[in-house]
Design a protein around this motif. Structure first.
Motif, PDB file in Angstrom:
ATOM      1  N   THR A  68       0.484   0.941  -6.195  1.00 47.21           N
ATOM      2  CA  THR A  68      -0.679   0.279  -6.772  1.00 47.21           C
ATOM      3  C   THR A  68      -1.955   0.918  -6.241  1.00 47.21           C
ATOM      4  O   THR A  68      -1.919   1.790  -5.388  1.00 47.21           O
ATOM      5  CB  THR A  68      -0.706  -1.215  -6.393  1.00 47.21           C
ATOM      6  N   GLU A  69      -3.027   0.441  -6.768  1.00 49.13           N
ATOM      7  CA  GLU A  69      -4.342   0.933  -6.394  1.00 49.13           C
ATOM      8  C   GLU A  69      -4.540   0.874  -4.874  1.00 49.13           C
ATOM      9  O   GLU A  69      -4.274  -0.142  -4.240  1.00 49.13           O
ATOM     10  CB  GLU A  69      -5.393   0.039  -7.082  1.00 49.13           C
ATOM     11  N   VAL A  70      -5.007   1.969  -4.332  1.00 48.99           N
ATOM     12  CA  VAL A  70      -5.346   2.011  -2.916  1.00 48.99           C
ATOM     13  C   VAL A  70      -6.352   3.143  -2.772  1.00 48.99           C
ATOM     14  O   VAL A  70      -6.263   4.134  -3.494  1.00 48.99           O
ATOM     15  CB  VAL A  70      -4.085   2.255  -2.055  1.00 48.99           C
ATOM     16  N   PRO A  71      -7.327   3.013  -1.880  1.00 46.77           N
ATOM     17  CA  PRO A  71      -8.257   4.137  -1.742  1.00 46.77           C
ATOM     18  C   PRO A  71      -7.496   5.393  -1.298  1.00 46.77           C
ATOM     19  O   PRO A  71      -6.817   5.354  -0.275  1.00 46.77           O
ATOM     20  CB  PRO A  71      -9.221   3.662  -0.660  1.00 46.77           C
ATOM     21  N   PRO A  72      -7.581   6.475  -2.026  1.00 47.34           N
ATOM     22  CA  PRO A  72      -6.799   7.666  -1.672  1.00 47.34           C
ATOM     23  C   PRO A  72      -7.118   8.184  -0.270  1.00 47.34           C
ATOM     24  O   PRO A  72      -6.213   8.658   0.424  1.00 47.34           O
ATOM     25  CB  PRO A  72      -7.200   8.698  -2.721  1.00 47.34           C
ATOM     26  N   LEU A  73      -8.364   8.054   0.121  1.00 42.47           N
ATOM     27  CA  LEU A  73      -8.722   8.543   1.456  1.00 42.47           C
ATOM     28  C   LEU A  73      -8.010   7.746   2.537  1.00 42.47           C
ATOM     29  O   LEU A  73      -7.689   8.257   3.598  1.00 42.47           O
ATOM     30  CB  LEU A  73     -10.227   8.440   1.679  1.00 42.47           C
ATOM     31  N   PHE A  74      -7.800   6.501   2.245  1.00 37.23           N
ATOM     32  CA  PHE A  74      -7.095   5.626   3.169  1.00 37.23           C
ATOM     33  C   PHE A  74      -5.719   6.222   3.473  1.00 37.23           C
ATOM     34  O   PHE A  74      -5.306   6.326   4.623  1.00 37.23           O
ATOM     35  CB  PHE A  74      -6.956   4.271   2.478  1.00 37.23           C
ATOM     36  N   ILE A 119       2.897   5.786  -3.616  1.00 42.49           N
ATOM     37  CA  ILE A 119       2.035   4.615  -3.769  1.00 42.49           C
ATOM     38  C   ILE A 119       2.384   3.959  -5.093  1.00 42.49           C
ATOM     39  O   ILE A 119       2.670   4.652  -6.071  1.00 42.49           O
ATOM     40  CB  ILE A 119       0.552   5.045  -3.831  1.00 42.49           C
ATOM     41  N   VAL A 124      -3.373  14.377  -5.121  1.00 41.67           N
ATOM     42  CA  VAL A 124      -2.958  13.150  -5.798  1.00 41.67           C
ATOM     43  C   VAL A 124      -2.254  13.533  -7.099  1.00 41.67           C
ATOM     44  O   VAL A 124      -2.804  14.269  -7.910  1.00 41.67           O
ATOM     45  CB  VAL A 124      -4.164  12.249  -6.119  1.00 41.67           C
ATOM     46  N   TYR A 144       2.302   6.882  -7.740  1.00 41.35           N
ATOM     47  CA  TYR A 144       1.294   7.881  -7.459  1.00 41.35           C
ATOM     48  C   TYR A 144       1.725   8.582  -6.182  1.00 41.35           C
ATOM     49  O   TYR A 144       2.146   7.922  -5.230  1.00 41.35           O
ATOM     50  CB  TYR A 144      -0.069   7.238  -7.266  1.00 41.35           C
ATOM     51  N   MET A 196       0.836  -1.187   0.000  1.00 45.13           N
ATOM     52  CA  MET A 196       0.000   0.000   0.000  1.00 45.13           C
ATOM     53  C   MET A 196       0.877   1.244   0.000  1.00 45.13           C
ATOM     54  O   MET A 196       1.314   1.681  -1.029  1.00 45.13           O
ATOM     55  CB  MET A 196      -0.919  -0.014   1.212  1.00 45.13           C
ATOM     56  N   ILE A 222      -4.689   9.368   2.795  1.00 45.94           N
ATOM     57  CA  ILE A 222      -4.811  10.722   3.343  1.00 45.94           C
ATOM     58  C   ILE A 222      -5.126  10.658   4.831  1.00 45.94           C
ATOM     59  O   ILE A 222      -4.513  11.343   5.653  1.00 45.94           O
ATOM     60  CB  ILE A 222      -5.896  11.490   2.568  1.00 45.94           C
ATOM     61  N   GLU A 223      -6.069   9.805   5.157  1.00 41.16           N
ATOM     62  CA  GLU A 223      -6.459   9.675   6.564  1.00 41.16           C
ATOM     63  C   GLU A 223      -5.260   9.203   7.391  1.00 41.16           C
ATOM     64  O   GLU A 223      -5.025   9.681   8.487  1.00 41.16           O
ATOM     65  CB  GLU A 223      -7.612   8.678   6.657  1.00 41.16           C
ATOM     66  N   PHE A 224      -4.514   8.290   6.819  1.00 43.53           N
ATOM     67  CA  PHE A 224      -3.346   7.802   7.554  1.00 43.53           C
ATOM     68  C   PHE A 224      -2.308   8.905   7.744  1.00 43.53           C
ATOM     69  O   PHE A 224      -1.740   9.052   8.823  1.00 43.53           O
ATOM     70  CB  PHE A 224      -2.721   6.603   6.831  1.00 43.53           C
TER      71      PHE A 224
END
Lengths: 1172, 464
Positions: free
Chosen positions: B72-78, B70, B48, B55, B1, B80-82
């Motif tokens: 690979t594909e990962v929810p961007p909010l995931f 990043i 992003v 990315y 991730m 950002i929140e982290f």
């Protein structure tokens, strides 16, 4: 920064002998700095540094230390240290010293270097030596270093492997976990097989934390060696079956990285994942929800397929009827409609849609997560609802998404992107929140533009006036990009909503007189597009714009105006030639795009009005012929050939008019977010509108649902049966249970709040889903589940069965409901509400309010009816029994045994004798009273009836000799470290058995056995008891040995319950508290539980605990708390148990024990004993 | 991730990097730095960024960029929140999140990052768990550590992660057991024109403002008084404005220092006010659904218990009104500014900490203002005017007036700047929300309990 400054910053760089190429600044430094020479000698540069001498001495140990310590602490910060130059040699020396503090200091500096991106790789050998360092902080830093550099220095890294391998075997779960974590992180290809082994082993570790680490290690190994995929999938499959929340998130993440295509692995775990979801940590929730969205898309039917027939076909169209005049919007709509119609007709042929209960389960269990504090979780649920929920239910996510808009601007950015996509498909959803998308002047431009996008998508006849007024404010903004975007938005609103088109157009025309050229230019471009839709009515606007050519300088705008005039030259026959005249004058000074449009205009005018413009056109074409730009020269040549009739002109010139004056379709102003929802919302791919690496396509709904039974989990037949009985009893008691549950709620522990998994539903629905995880767990481990669990489980099972029935009849269970029906009827006579509660639990789709209301009702009346009902239940039970027993013959015994107090035994061989309540409670009382007297040990008093008897040898296998054993709880006098096992031989054969003795004991290491003296003769029909001692080494490993008679040998094994591995000791209250205080943290295990109703007295608690474990009671001042103490037989480790009861049966169980394994198992056993 | 993290200061220097997978060269940040150069404000950098191989997802917080790489594909909010969690963690540990703090505690920050992610997937993000593994620095501890040679790394390894209540440390002991709750409400509002929200216009949806800036038309259509500037006819002001949008966002911050495993139940007098809520994971959602009480086992120390939104349909009381006129004269390079702030619906409490912030147009050369109360500061570089008023005195309304001079030859600014208002009202929750009681179960001692209410201005903007 001057070079000198850079030099002064050098110190850290100075440590880097080897520079990574990408570190440009470092490179410069290197080039300039003499310190960089690898010999690391004493350089002039150092002398320039005022602090310098100290550091050259640094690390030579001895006298400096104090001063340094002072410095470090005084400075209090690392930066002061870091800025001090220290060469690698010094660091190496520090690492080699045998003082931990020096090592630590060196490691800190090295890690600080790594953090700054400086190279520290040549210290590898010196660092790796310290991998086995005792100091935990040094060790941690060494790990950090290893993980960073092992990849570069694979050979040397191998030196550390053995340390981790040792760590993997450590009794401490945390050390095992951290060893696995580092081992899997060091990315050294040679150790792949070792990693594979370690992962496999850890995947079946007892500790969920280690299993979690194993799940984390899977993608690491996969990225290191994709060849291992098959093996890894096996491990994933195993871990997916894990029932702890700790593991769930991590393993799904591994699943997504390694084998996202193996959706079949999810089937069996689907329901469990749904039920666990709420208790999984936030990050895991996101991953699981995203995965389940994909899963659901492959397994369930589109919930909107009927609605699309009903609503889209007629309803919505009628409502937004006015849209119909719009040509742009309509085309797509028509297409959609058509598609839907075909779909609809297809559906009509099929049977009406019924939502799969599993689909519903997913929606229901994710809904509460909309209230999460974590934006990613909220977004994940939102996309799940958007992609999976029936249209009517999608609305719930709007509020949560709007809430996220209050968050950080980055969160807003992502959420707005998604809202923009959603608002195209489901406009109604966000309409109530229109104002939340209003723009503030302080918003960053990218947020403003996105908000504008959403506002435009939300615009319809009713709110357009408000929106336009808002837009009007925005046009005055100082942010010109934003103003341009606003004008675009107005244009889109105008195309989409017929009524306001004129208003918008007028407004935009007003803007043409704006002082800002950008605004004007943008308006022109938008007006051009709008005019294309209905040019006839707006010749005055075209005229107005023609006048603007004198003022507007923005090329794009000029080009737009010229195109417009050329295109609609018939509407402005007088002005057009004049414009061309002006343009011809300025031709040479225009921008290229304007020049092209001038040529176009000339050509068009030539074709329509050649009389007036022939010469002008010639002139323009001649000018263009010698233009610097070849495009323009080309165009001029091409057009000349096309329009000017010459003798040589080709066939095309006949069609010149058709070519130039063809009717051009109006441009479609549509949202850039249209159709973005083919990407899974909330994903990176959606945000970028391009497929990102590793993106899993969201599949379309299947035409026909795949077999739903794949998700059914195997359930042992007997649980189904007995729980079914229970269910009926439970139903009768329903008000009582639901009430007690409600009240004990506040004191429940958080993990039991898994009830909340059911989210909005209270009452039966929640009980059912809440118990989901627990009940499944108890099934598999084949431990005796608590009675209540059993009941809940039963309900669930029944529901599952019902669900299955709804899909396809299950022949095997069909006979049961009828018998159940009978009971129900008989109950109904006296209790009318049972029916209602029944229906409630059956229709889990019921609205929340309904079920909670009925619960309230029930609880109100509970007090009056409770007792009555209980009696009735018991009264009505007996007649209901016989038919059931017929159904399940195999389990007859069980049901007979446990008439009222069903006690599911852990193993079939275990039999629970009826307890003498009175006597045992008396005993425990006595224990509490006993103050100093150790002699008054409860073990001596506990009536033998209280002891569980286990079968060692069955009469049939033993050929007439049956052997039972029990743990007598007497101290085994020959060896105090042994557990006394009382063995009872019964000879039911016809002949006598001779020379009974033990032989050939196969024991785990450390275990010992003290055989009983040989029994010479056991006559037929006689019974004899002997005592033998076994030292189990404080483990629950079975002791295996052979039991020999004169004729035969039987392999037998004795496995002790954990409660028997200890013996009671006496303690005072103070001693207990003191000892408990010393056994905190890892050694303390706390669990909340709800006492079973019969167990809600102090006596009952004491009795049950002492039955479960060989402990003695510790006096306690409070009657709410019961304390017990004991020590393990072999090692003498203290075992402290306390049970604190609260109102309504809630209780907290705390076990403090040095041996965590024992503690954990004991908690499980006592928990079970108390909740049964 | 998440592959790597870079911390970048506003001038573009990368001062910390951490990799959780294979090392990604820091040259990847060039794409980001390029985007940063392009953006006018740090906030305008796209969160992003798509580069050929990676990315980049970044947040801007506390004057620092947290840039994650990043693959690979990962929810961007995931992500950002982290990243925000990381920033919060640094703040939690060291009191603030800034470049100097991170540089001072480089090793500890690095260790924290190591614990927070494993192979790019979040491992331990709960403050209580982390603090058990890596103890935050205190003066006392650093002294003790030097004397005894012990360390900041916890050796009683993370029980929190193993327990069923991951957010709470085990074995918490306090001599004074206290639980404090702060109910903080923020008013988000956009007020139009003069900033006085009035109902006579809010119903006037039929008022179609003409597009042309014609004062007469406007005045007639809305039926309100129009003040026409004497000097220049084109300058006008609406004296009555509308509340374009107003809502209340609340948050319950808790500081719980209780021994053992307390189980708290917090109930409100009027929970129905709450329209939308989000909870700390410790809150039992089901009980909230059924009984509207907050039942939870609290984390140790400070945490946000819940955030809520008060139904926007209920009219929001706006505590202050702002009368303002900012005008520029078409002919000369001159303008006037006149702002008055007065209390409105304050429920009998004093409004404190009033501050007016104005982003003046870029063409302003200098200003010359006088304030009857408080003081103002003006930064000519950023064109930021801040008027710190302090307490609002209803008898004598604070006023700021004076002249603005524009750069010679610059055209009159198109739009008047909007005013951002800051204010604070102690002991009042503007929505009327009240905590009813707090009960504790599970422990025997009597805790000291306290509740405090504060109302603040959130995104409170007056359009001019």
């Amino acid at each position: 920064m001057t070079p000198m400054q850079k030099l002064l910053q050098l110190p850290v760089n100075a440590m880097n002998m080897v520079k990574t190429a990408q570190d440009q600044m470092g490179q410069q430094d290197e080039a300039k700095s003499p310190v960089m020479t690898p010999d690391g000698g004493n350089h002039n540069w150092y002398n320039g540094e005022p602090n310098d001498p100290r550091h050259i001495r640094f690390g030579s140990g001895g006298g400096d230390q104090e001063e340094r310590a002072h410095l470090e602490e005084g400075g209090g910060s690392l930066s002061s240290l870091v800025t001090q130059p220290l060469r690698h040699d010094d660091l190496k020396e520090m690492l080699d010293s045998n003082k931990d503090s020096l090592k630590l200091e060196a490691m800190k500096r090295i890690v600080a270097m790594i953090a700054r991106g400086k190279n520290a790789s040549d210290l590898f050998p010196a660092v790796v030596k310290n991998v086995a360092c005792k100091n935990i902080e040094v060790k941690k830093l060494v790990y950090v270093y290893l993980v960073r550099y092992a990849e570069e220095q694979q050979d040397l890294a191998l030196l550390s492997i053995s340390t981790f391998q040792r760590g993997l075997k450590d009794p401490n779960q945390l050390i095992r976990a951290s060893a696995l974590r580092v081992l899997s992180s060091i990315r050294v290809t040679i150790i792949v097989p070792i990693m594979m082994l370690a992962i496999k082993e850890a995947a079946s570790d007892m500790s969920p934390y280690v299993r979690k680490t194993a799940a984390h290690a899977i993608p690491k190994l996969y990225s290191l060696d994709p060849e291992q995929k098959d093996c890894l999938i096996e491990v994933i499959e195993k871990l997916l079956a894990d029932k702890t929340t700790l593991v769930a998130g991590s393993v799904v993440m591994a699943f997504e990285e390694v084998c996202p295509e193996r959706i079949d692995l999810i089937h069996k775990n689907y329901r469990k994942l749904c039920n666990l979801l709420i208790d999984v940590e936030e990050w895991g929730q996101v991953v699981i929800i995203n995965m389940l969205t994909r899963y659901a898309r492959t397994q369930f039917l589109n919930p909107n397929m009927n609605e699309s027939l009903l609503e889209e076909g007629g309803g919505e169209k009628a409502f937004y009827g006015s849209d119909n005049d719009d040509d742009t919007d309509d085309e797509e709509d028509k297409e959609e409609k058509e598609k839907k119609k075909t779909e609809a007709t297809a559906i009509v042929k099929r049977k009406p849609y019924v939502m799969d209960p599993d689909h519903r389960l997913l929606l229901r269990n994710t809904k509460p997560l909309l209230q999460s504090r974590n934006a990613a979780v909220v977004m994940a649920v939102a996309q799940l609802y958007f992609h999976l929920a029936p249209k009517a239910e999608v609305g719930v996510i709007a509020k949560a998404l709007v809430r996220l808009m209050r968050s950080h601007s980055e969160v807003q950015y992502v959420v707005l992107q998604n809202v923009a996509t959603m608002s195209i498909k489901r406009r109604g959803m966000f309409e109530p929140y229109l104002k939340s998308f209003y723009i503030r002047s302080t918003d960053p431009t990218q947020i403003k533009v996105l908000k504008l996008e959403v506002l435009t998508n939300l615009a319809n006849e009713t709110n357009i006036s408000t929106i336009l007024r808002e837009f009007q404010t925005y046009i005055k903004s100082n942010d010109k990009d934003f103003v341009a975007a606003t004008i675009q938005a107005i244009g889109r609103c105008a195309t989409n909503i017929g009524e306001v088109r004129d208003t918008c157009l007028n407004g935009l025309v007003q803007l043409l007189s704006n002082r800002d050229e950008l605004v004007v230019a943008e308006s022109v471009v938008v007006i051009k597009k709008l005019l294309q839709m209905q040019p006839e009515q707006h010749s005055d606007i075209i005229k107005h714009m023609a006048k603007l050519t004198d003022n507007i300088q923005v090329p794009m705008a000029r080009a737009s105006i010229l195109w417009l005039i050329g295109e609609y030259c018939e509407h402005v026959p007088k002005i057009a030639p004049d414009v061309l005249r002006k343009m011809a004058k300025t031709f040479t000074n225009e921008e290229d795009i304007v020049k092209l449009q001038i040529i176009n205009l000339a050509a068009k005018l030539y074709l329509t009005n050649s009389k007036q413009t022939k010469l002008l056109t010639q002139y323009v074409l001649n000018l263009a012929k010698y233009d610097q730009n070849y495009d323009i020269r080309d165009r001029a040549r091409f057009i000349r050939q096309l329009i000017v009739p010459t003798d040589k002109s080709g066939a095309l010139s006949k069609y010149a008019k058709k070519l130039f004056l063809a009717l051009k379709p109006a441009p479609v102003l549509e949202s850039p977010f249209k159709d973005r929802d083919h990407f899974q919302l909330g994903s990176l791919s959606h945000l970028l509108n391009a497929k990102a690496g590793g993106y899993q396509v969201l599949p379309d709904w299947p035409e026909a649902a795949p077999d739903p039974s794949v998700r059914n989990v195997e359930v042992p037949e007997w649980t189904k049966c007995s729980s079914r009985e229970k269910r009926k009893e439970k139903k009768a008691d329903k008000p009582f249970y639901s009430d007690s549950e409600g009240e004990s709620g506040p004191t429940e522990s958080a993990d039991s709040a898994s009830d909340t998994a059911s989210g909005s539903e209270s009452g039966s629905g929640s009980e059912e889903s809440g118990s989901g995880s627990e009940s499944e767990e108890s099934n598999e481990e084949s431990e005796s589940a608590s009675e209540e669990d059993e009941e809940e489980e039963g309900k669930k099972k029944k529901k599952n069965v019902e669900k299955i029935k709804a899909r396809k009849p299950v022949p095997e269970s069909e006979s049961e409901p009828s018998s159940g029906e009978d009971v129900k009827k008989s109950e109904k006579k006296s209790k009318p509400r049972i029916g209602s509660s029944e229906s409630e639990s059956e229709e889990d789709d019921d609205s929340e309010s309904e079920s909670s209301e009925s619960e309230e009702e029930e609880s109100e009346e509970e007090s009056e009816e409770e007792t009555k009902k209980k009696k009735k239940t018991t009264a009505s039970k007996p007649p209901s029994k016989p038919p059931k027993k017929e159904n399940k013959k195999e389990k007859k015994e069980m049901s007979l045994l446990d008439f009222d107090d069903f006690d599911p035994a852990p193993s079939p061989s275990q039999v629970t004798p009826l307890n003498n309540f009175l006597s045992s409670s008396l005993v425990t009382d006595l224990e509490g009273l006993s103050l100093t007297d150790n002699v008054l040990s409860p073990t001596t008093i506990i009536p033998s009836g209280n002891l569980k008897t286990y079968e060692l040898l069955h009469r049939i296998t033993g050929e007439g000799l049956s052997v039972e054993y029990c743990f007598s709880r007497q101290p085994f006098s020959p060896d105090p470290h042994m557990v006394a096992v009382k063995i009872q031989f019964t000879n039911s054969a016809t002949s006598e058995a001779k020379s009974l003795h033990v032989e050939d004991a196969k024991l785990q290491s450390g275990m010992r056995i003290k055989e009983f003296p040989e029994i010479e003769v056991l006559p037929a029909g006689e019974t004899i008891s002997v005592v033998m001692g076994i030292d189990f080494c404080d483990s629950t490993q079975a002791a295996n040995f052979q039991l020999c008679t004169h004729t035969r040998k039987f392999f037998v094994s004795i496995q002790p319950p954990v409660g028997e591995l200890m013996m009671p000791i006496f303690m005072t209250e103070n001693e207990f508290k003191k000892e408990q205080g010393q056994l905190m943290g890892m050694n303390e295990i706390t669990e909340k539980l709800t006492l079973e109703e019969k167990c809600q007295g102090e006596h009952a608690v004491v009795q049950r605990v002492t039955t479960a474990a060989n402990l003695s009671r510790v006096p306690c001042g409070s009657d709410k708390e019961c304390r017990f103490a004991g020590k393990t037989v072999t090692s003498g480790s203290l075992v402290l148990v306390s049970v604190v009861t609260k109102e309504d049966g809630a209780a907290q169980l705390t076990v403090n024990c040095e041996k965590m394994v024992i503690g954990t198992m004991l908690v499980k056993d006592i928990h079970q004993a108390l909740t049964q | 991730m998440i592959n790597s993290l870079f911390l970048i200061n506003p001038s573009g220097e990368i001062f910390l990097e951490k990799h959780w997978k294979s090392v990604v060269s820091r040259s990847v940040c060039d794409y980001f730095l390029e985007a940063k150069e392009k953006a006018l404000e740090p906030e305008d950098v796209p969160p992003v960024i798509h580069t050929p191989h990676h990315y980049l997802i970044s947040i801007y917080r506390d004057k620092l960029f947290f840039l994650s790489v990043i693959q690979t594909e990962v929810p961007p909010l995931f992500v950002i929140e982290f990243l925000h969690r990381v920033a919060e963690m640094i703040q939690d540990y060291f009191g603030e999140c800034s470049e100097t703090v991170v540089k001072d505690h480089m090793v500890m920050v690095y260790e924290l990052l190591e614990e927070m992610l494993d192979n790019g997937f979040p491992l331990a993000t709960e403050s209580n768990v982390l603090k058990e593994m890596i103890r935050p620095p205190t003066i006392l501890r650093s002294v003790v550590n030097t004397l005894t040679g012990t360390s900041n790394v916890g050796d009683t390894l993370l029980t929190g992660q193993l327990s069923t209540i991951p957010w709470r440390r085990a074995g918490v002991r306090y001599t004074n057991n206290e639980a404090y709750f702060d109910v903080v409400e923020e008013i988000d509002a956009i007020l139009d024109q003069s900033g006085r929200s009035s109902t006579d216009l809010s119903t006037g949806t039929t008022v179609q403002r003409s597009w042309k800036s014609d004062p007469e038309v406007k005045g007639q259509a809305s039926g309100v008084c129009v003040c026409v500037c004497v000097v220049c006819k084109l300058c006008y002001d609406w004296l009555t404005g509308t509340t374009v949008f107003a809502e209340i966002q609340g948050v319950v911050e808790a500081c719980v220092k209780l021994s053992g495993m307390p189980d708290l139940t917090l109930s409100f007098m009027n929970p129905r006010l709450l329209d939308d809520v989000s909870f700390h994971p410790c809150v039992r959602y089901k009980l909230w659904e059924s009984e509207r009480v907050l039942s939870f086992i609290p984390p140790d120390g400070n945490f946000t218990l819940m955030t809520y939104h008060v139904n926007a349909q209920n009219l929001v009381a706006i505590p202050v009104y702002v009368k303002q006129s900012i005008s520029f004269f078409e002919c000369g390079s001159d303008g006037r500014l006149d702002v008055t702030v007065g209390p409105k619906q304050t429920m009998g409490k004093t409004v404190e900490g009033v501050m007016v912030t104005v982003h003046l147009p870029k063409t302003i050369l200098s200003i010359n203002l006088t304030a009857t109360q408080g003081s103002y500061t003006y930064d000519n570089g950023t064109k930021l005017l801040v008027w710190d008023i302090g307490k609002l005195n209803p008898q004598k309304l604070p006023n700021l007036r004076g002249s603005l001079s524009l750069q010679a030859g610059a055209p009159k600014p198109e739009e008047n700047p909007s005013l951002n208002i800051d204010l604070k009202i102690q002991q009042l929750a503007i929505s009327g929300l009240k905590v009813n009681r707090l009960d504790m179960f599970g422990e025997k001692y009597k805790p000291f309990k306290g509740v405090k209410y504060i109302t603040k201005a959130g995104k409170f903007q007056v359009r001019t």
